[in-house]
Design a protein around this motif. Structure first.
Motif, PDB file in Angstrom:
ATOM      1  N   PRO A  93      -8.395   4.353   0.922  1.00  0.00           N
ATOM      2  CA  PRO A  93      -7.169   4.058   0.183  1.00  0.00           C
ATOM      3  C   PRO A  93      -6.158   3.248   0.985  1.00  0.00           C
ATOM      4  CG  PRO A  93      -7.226   6.366   0.828  1.00  0.00           C
ATOM      5  CD  PRO A  93      -8.549   5.785   1.209  1.00  0.00           C
ATOM      6  N   THR A  94      -5.421   2.401   0.262  1.00  0.00           N
ATOM      7  CA  THR A  94      -4.258   1.676   0.770  1.00  0.00           C
ATOM      8  C   THR A  94      -3.165   1.780  -0.284  1.00  0.00           C
ATOM      9  OG1 THR A  94      -5.074  -0.400  -0.178  1.00  0.00           O
ATOM     10  CG2 THR A  94      -5.615   0.025   2.130  1.00  0.00           C
ATOM     11  N   ALA A  95      -1.930   1.546   0.117  1.00  0.00           N
ATOM     12  CA  ALA A  95      -0.806   1.622  -0.820  1.00  0.00           C
ATOM     13  C   ALA A  95      -0.982   0.582  -1.925  1.00  0.00           C
ATOM     14  CB  ALA A  95       0.506   1.380  -0.079  1.00  0.00           C
ATOM     15  N   PHE A  96      -0.843   1.009  -3.163  1.00  0.00           N
ATOM     16  CA  PHE A  96      -1.026   0.146  -4.328  1.00  0.00           C
ATOM     17  C   PHE A  96      -2.395  -0.536  -4.328  1.00  0.00           C
ATOM     18  CE2 PHE A  96       3.670  -0.007  -3.749  1.00  0.00           C
ATOM     19  CZ  PHE A  96       4.051   0.544  -4.954  1.00  0.00           C
ATOM     20  N   ASN A  97      -3.354   0.047  -3.620  1.00  0.00           N
ATOM     21  CA  ASN A  97      -4.685  -0.545  -3.502  1.00  0.00           C
ATOM     22  C   ASN A  97      -4.608  -1.994  -2.993  1.00  0.00           C
ATOM     23  OD1 ASN A  97      -7.506  -0.297  -3.672  1.00  0.00           O
ATOM     24  ND2 ASN A  97      -7.556  -1.280  -5.668  1.00  0.00           N
ATOM     25  N   LEU A 108      -3.130  -8.332  -6.525  1.00  0.00           N
ATOM     26  CA  LEU A 108      -2.701  -7.052  -7.088  1.00  0.00           C
ATOM     27  C   LEU A 108      -2.901  -6.916  -8.595  1.00  0.00           C
ATOM     28  CD1 LEU A 108       0.454  -6.079  -5.007  1.00  0.00           C
ATOM     29  CD2 LEU A 108      -1.809  -5.016  -4.983  1.00  0.00           C
ATOM     30  N   PRO A 109      -2.727  -7.959  -9.392  1.00  0.00           N
ATOM     31  CA  PRO A 109      -2.990  -7.763 -10.824  1.00  0.00           C
ATOM     32  C   PRO A 109      -4.421  -7.294 -11.107  1.00  0.00           C
ATOM     33  CG  PRO A 109      -1.686  -9.730 -10.509  1.00  0.00           C
ATOM     34  CD  PRO A 109      -2.106  -9.262  -9.126  1.00  0.00           C
ATOM     35  N   ALA A 129       7.524  -7.007  -8.350  1.00  0.00           N
ATOM     36  CA  ALA A 129       8.589  -6.012  -8.212  1.00  0.00           C
ATOM     37  C   ALA A 129       8.750  -5.551  -6.765  1.00  0.00           C
ATOM     38  CB  ALA A 129       8.308  -4.818  -9.114  1.00  0.00           C
ATOM     39  N   PHE A 130       7.641  -5.465  -6.032  1.00  0.00           N
ATOM     40  CA  PHE A 130       7.707  -4.950  -4.672  1.00  0.00           C
ATOM     41  C   PHE A 130       7.429  -6.013  -3.609  1.00  0.00           C
ATOM     42  CE2 PHE A 130       6.883  -1.135  -7.138  1.00  0.00           C
ATOM     43  CZ  PHE A 130       7.756  -0.222  -6.577  1.00  0.00           C
ATOM     44  N   PHE A 131       6.673  -7.039  -3.930  1.00  0.00           N
ATOM     45  CA  PHE A 131       6.145  -7.908  -2.879  1.00  0.00           C
ATOM     46  C   PHE A 131       6.485  -9.386  -3.057  1.00  0.00           C
ATOM     47  CE2 PHE A 131       3.251  -4.225  -3.154  1.00  0.00           C
ATOM     48  CZ  PHE A 131       3.557  -3.679  -1.923  1.00  0.00           C
ATOM     49  N   GLU A 154       4.543  -8.914   4.741  1.00  0.00           N
ATOM     50  CA  GLU A 154       3.984  -8.878   6.089  1.00  0.00           C
ATOM     51  C   GLU A 154       3.950  -7.456   6.632  1.00  0.00           C
ATOM     52  OE1 GLU A 154       6.261 -11.686   8.366  1.00  0.00           O
ATOM     53  OE2 GLU A 154       5.149 -13.399   7.554  1.00  0.00           O
ATOM     54  N   GLY A 155       5.029  -6.710   6.418  1.00  0.00           N
ATOM     55  CA  GLY A 155       5.046  -5.319   6.878  1.00  0.00           C
ATOM     56  C   GLY A 155       3.997  -4.477   6.187  1.00  0.00           C
ATOM     57  N   ALA A 156       3.896  -4.626   4.878  1.00  0.00           N
ATOM     58  CA  ALA A 156       2.912  -3.862   4.106  1.00  0.00           C
ATOM     59  C   ALA A 156       1.494  -4.272   4.486  1.00  0.00           C
ATOM     60  CB  ALA A 156       3.138  -4.066   2.608  1.00  0.00           C
ATOM     61  N   ALA A 157       1.276  -5.572   4.650  1.00  0.00           N
ATOM     62  CA  ALA A 157      -0.063  -6.051   4.999  1.00  0.00           C
ATOM     63  C   ALA A 157      -0.497  -5.538   6.364  1.00  0.00           C
ATOM     64  CB  ALA A 157      -0.098  -7.579   4.972  1.00  0.00           C
ATOM     65  N   THR A 158       0.399  -5.583   7.336  1.00  0.00           N
ATOM     66  CA  THR A 158       0.048  -5.111   8.680  1.00  0.00           C
ATOM     67  C   THR A 158      -0.275  -3.622   8.673  1.00  0.00           C
ATOM     68  OG1 THR A 158       1.360  -6.838   9.753  1.00  0.00           O
ATOM     69  CG2 THR A 158       0.877  -4.865  11.045  1.00  0.00           C
TER      70      THR A 158
END
Length: 196
Positions: A44-48, A97-98, A110-112, A119-123
């Motif tokens: 799992p990852t956040a929001f897949n 993401l879609p 909405a978030f990205f 960049e923070g989420a990806a890392t």
């Protein structure tokens, strides 16, 4: 013991798992890499988000381009490993993401919508996937030698683009002679876990 995973599998994935420093010349096949990916893609990852990208370094020419970017102590390992993977974070992961998060495709914007947030989420999430990848390599009966002693900017310029952030280089193969350094100590449970 409270674990449901077979003790032999626990040993393979964790207790006996070590960072390999030497490898045999037995090749790592595309089928093995596909099997590893087909297992670890479910982590799992956040929001897949699934922002991890894997660049396999197989050719002698590519290896010659990579080795100079490794720290001096890591160069021989990378030069002789049967397969080397550059693990990076795709900072434009939100474009997928879609499809990856179809029940709420609006999270893409909405978030990205802002690059620093991506960049923070990806890392963070690609680093989590990199850990899954290392465990997957072990599940395939192979040894992994993950390294961060790397000129990351040089690797990015040589192999990636501005939308990808390199996280680590992982040497992969069957362990060779004297592959392991002595096991280092681990912290005790009560040194790590606090109940509040």
């Amino acid at each position: 013991m409270s674990l449901v995973l077979d003790p032999a599998a626990q040993d393979l994935l964790f207790r006996e798992a070590r960072t390999a420093n030497t490898f045999t010349d037995e090749p790592v096949t595309d089928a093995q890499v596909q099997a590893i990916y087909d297992l670890v893609k479910y982590g799992p990852t956040a929001f897949n988000q699934s922002p991890l990208r894997i660049t396999l370094v197989r050719s002698a020419e590519a290896r010659e381009r990579l080795v100079p970017h490794m720290s001096e102590g890591n160069r021989p390992k990378t030069a002789t490993a049967p397969l080397v993977a550059i693990l990076s974070a795709d900072n434009e992961f939100h474009e997928e993401l879609p499809d990856l998060f179809p029940h709420a495709p609006q999270v893409k914007d909405a978030f990205f919508s802002e690059r620093p947030v991506r960049e923070g989420a990806a890392t963070l999430n690609a680093s989590l996937q990199a850990a899954y990848f290392i465990v997957g390599v072990r599940a395939a009966g192979l040894a992994a030698g993950p390294m961060t002693g790397v000129d990351f900017e040089g690797v990015r310029k040589e192999f990636l683009d501005d939308d990808h952030t390199p996280l680590m280089v992982v040497n992969i193969g069957r362990p060779g002679p004297d592959a392991w350094f002595p096991r280092s100590p681990r912290l005790a449970y009560d040194q790590v876990v606090t109940t509040v």
